[in-house]
Structure formats: C-alpha cells, structure tokens
Write a protein that holds these residues in place. Structure first.
Motif, PDB file in Angstrom:
ATOM      1  N   CYS A  30      34.514 -30.794   9.769  1.00 56.17           N
ATOM      2  CA  CYS A  30      33.118 -31.192   9.610  1.00 56.17           C
ATOM      3  C   CYS A  30      32.451 -30.200   8.643  1.00 56.17           C
ATOM      4  CB  CYS A  30      32.394 -31.230  10.949  1.00 56.17           C
ATOM      5  SG  CYS A  30      32.382 -29.672  11.871  1.00 56.17           S
TER       6      CYS A  30
ATOM      7  N   GLN B 148      26.107 -35.318  12.413  1.00 55.49           N
ATOM      8  CA  GLN B 148      27.137 -35.822  11.497  1.00 55.49           C
ATOM      9  C   GLN B 148      28.503 -35.293  11.913  1.00 55.49           C
ATOM     10  OE1 GLN B 148      26.759 -38.106   9.269  1.00 55.49           O
ATOM     11  NE2 GLN B 148      28.809 -38.052   8.393  1.00 55.49           N
TER      12      GLN B 148
ATOM     13  N   LYS C  63      30.377 -37.538  14.265  1.00 50.65           N
ATOM     14  CA  LYS C  63      31.070 -38.659  13.621  1.00 50.65           C
ATOM     15  C   LYS C  63      32.419 -38.195  13.067  1.00 50.65           C
ATOM     16  CE  LYS C  63      26.777 -40.970  12.151  1.00 50.65           C
ATOM     17  NZ  LYS C  63      26.011 -41.475  10.974  1.00 50.65           N
TER      18      LYS C  63
ATOM     19  N   ASP D  43      33.604 -36.906   5.810  1.00 52.47           N
ATOM     20  CA  ASP D  43      32.305 -37.011   5.126  1.00 52.47           C
ATOM     21  C   ASP D  43      32.478 -37.384   3.666  1.00 52.47           C
ATOM     22  OD1 ASP D  43      30.316 -36.180   7.185  1.00 52.47           O
ATOM     23  OD2 ASP D  43      31.547 -34.390   7.222  1.00 52.47           O
TER      24      ASP D  43
ATOM     25  N   GLY E   7      32.098 -40.672   6.888  1.00 53.18           N
ATOM     26  CA  GLY E   7      32.164 -40.542   8.341  1.00 53.18           C
ATOM     27  C   GLY E   7      32.418 -41.855   9.058  1.00 53.18           C
TER      28      GLY E   7
END
Length: 328
Positions: A134, A142, A145, A96, A101
């Motif tokens: 994550c 998200q 990803k 991120d 991502g």
C-alpha cells in the motif's frame, strides 16, 4: 572477485521504480502522454529531493496503463537484475498503480506480471516473487482496498504485504487493519520505516504492525536499545545504501551505518530500492561495500544467506535458490 556475476538475492525493489527510463519514455511516446519534467537532458529521472522523487515516480507510472505494459516492465526489470547476478528478487507491487485498487483489474495486472516472471525464469534464470504494498500517503482507507487485493490473491507466488510512500504521512498504526487483513491471509509482513523518521518509527512498525522485516530501518542505529530489541525479535533490515546516499539520508557511503549495524548483530540485507532513480545496481552496491567497508567474498555469501532466510518465498523455492547461491 567479479561482483557482476556473483549470485545475489534482493528483497527491496519497487517494480515501477526499477523501470528503465528508456522504457518509460518509449511508452509515453506510444501513448502520447506528456510526462515533461520526469527526465533531465541526459534522459535520466530528474528530482531534487525525496518528495519530488515521489512525484516524479508517480508521474512516470502514468504511462503504465495496461497489464501488457506491466508485462513489458517486469521483463525489462528482471533482465536488468539478472544482468547483475540477481537470482532471486522480491518486488513491491502496488494495486494502486495496477487498476486503482480494483480487485478485478488487479487480477489482470498480476496475471501479466506473473507471465513475465515465468518467462524471465525460463530465459534468464531469475526467480521473482511479489510483495503487495500500500502507499502510505494515499491514506489508510485506500490501504484497505490494497490489502483486500493482496488477501484475495495471496499464494506461494504473492507471498508478502508491506507499505511504502511518504514516511511522514500519518502513523504506522493507522494501517494496522490492513496489515491484520494481510496477516490473516497468510502473507508475510514488511514496511518502510526509519529512513526519514528516527528510531521511534521503527519501534512503531514492529509494535503496531508486527512486521518481521523493515524497509531501510537504518536510523535504528541512533537507539542501541532498539537495535537490541530488533535482534531479540529477529527483525531483518532491508538496507538500500545507494538509495540512502542519493536521497541525502547520509552524505556518503562511508557515513552509512550498515557496517555498524552488522557488527552490532542486527540482520541486514542489501538492495537497490529504485535503481535507475539512484544510479545504482546490485553490482555497484557490492562494489561500494567492498571498497568502503572492505567486505569480502565471505561477507557477501553471509549477506545472501541472511536475505534468503528472510525471504517470504516457500521452502521449495528457498531450497532451489540456495543451490544457486552456493555457486558463488
């Protein structure tokens, strides 16, 4: 005992959260990025509570914009860790913050981080391995990803997957798809739990995500049946005492449950989490445990053996690090 040179293994370190303030301030000047409010008058990271800490953390990452920035960051972080006797470190890496991502961008950032890690191992004798994380408050979609980035780049170096961020955002089980994807790619699993929410959060992490390590996890002490369950399942806690005290989870180190957890039989390790944010390092962590709980050399050797056994690295790396830890 000289704690600074005592060989150590650390399993819970956020790469951006370990950024020296001077590095972030310097990058901000180079890039003309306004990060007003990130630092106090002494040049330290400034925040009042956990939620503001997260905002300051994310504001500081604004200046980390290229793979080269992450190469410099990784070298600076490993230099600091090595100066405090760390011979093996697992760092949380977030796609991120490394390309938003995007898989192609993530590969470039990861390459730069690994180049820096190789250089640090040659020059400083510290071994780094990566654990993709994550960010919980960015949401489950998200996270998918992020998990894809992790799955597509998994190997002996990138060896784990986990989750950080705001523990009060959503539920552990919301992220099961991402953890399943990472597990299928051969990655080992950990997640933050039991820092702000109580024991049920750790129970959910173990039940719904099937993790083998838990970041923090200290509030399991409030549920001794859960403590026994974690012992039975051989779940290891990545405990960060200095972080817990600085953020107010416990008022002082003497009130921290790490000693009670250890006496009960649960496997604990010790890490710094985001060291410059919490004014700590691995030397200070060891000094505090020795001073408050009277841990001795044998206690710290056992601590590092626990950490090495719980590390996500391959066996060849584990054997190599074991020889370094034996010099303690």
């Amino acid at each position: 005992m000289t704690f600074r040179t005592f060989p150590k293994a650390e399993l819970h370190l956020h790469i951006e959260g370990a950024a020296p303030p001077k590095l972030i301030a310097g990058l901000a000047r180079e890039k003309s990025v306004d990060i007003a409010g990130v630092f106090d008058e002494r040049g330290n990271y400034a925040y009042r509570d956990f939620l503001q800490f997260l905002k300051v953390y994310e504001a500081a990452t604004q200046v980390l914009q290229t793979p080269e920035d992450y190469r410099r960051l990784t070298l600076a972080v490993l230099e600091e860790s090595a100066a405090h006797g760390v011979v093996y470190s697992e760092a949380f890496l977030s796609p991120d913050f490394c390309g938003g991502g995007d898989l192609a961008a993530w590969r470039e950032y990861l390459h730069a981080i690994r180049e820096a890690a190789d250089q640090a191992e040659r020059e400083m004798g510290i071994t780094l391995r990566g654990v993709v994380t994550c960010v919980r408050h960015f949401g489950p979609e998200q996270a998918k990803k992020t998990a894809l980035c992790a799955a597509e780049t998994a190997d002996d170096w990138l060896c784990g997957f986990g989750m950080g961020g705001d523990e009060n955002a959503g539920e552990q089980g919301d992220f099961a798809y991402s953890f399943d994807m990472a597990r299928e790619a051969g990655l080992r699993l950990t997640t933050h739990a039991g820092e702000w929410r109580g024991p049920e959060e750790v129970r959910a992490a173990v039940r719904d995500l099937r993790v083998e390590r838990v970041g923090h996890g200290v509030r399991v002490i409030e549920d001794l049946a859960l403590v026994d369950e974690l012992i039975e399942k051989d779940v290891v806690l990545e405990v960060c005492p200095g972080s817990n005290v600085m953020l107010g989870v416990y008022p002082k180190l003497a009130a921290h449950p790490i000693e009670k957890l250890r006496e009960r039989g649960i496997k604990v390790t010790v890490s710094t989490d985001d060291p410059p944010f919490f004014h700590t390092d691995m030397t200070k962590e060891y000094e505090g445990l020795a001073r408050v709980f009277e841990w001795n050399e044998d206690d710290f050797k056992a601590l590092n053996q626990t950490a090495l056994a719980a590390a996500f690295c391959d066996d060849a790396t584990r054997d190599r690090i074991a020889k370094k830890l034996e010099t303690a």
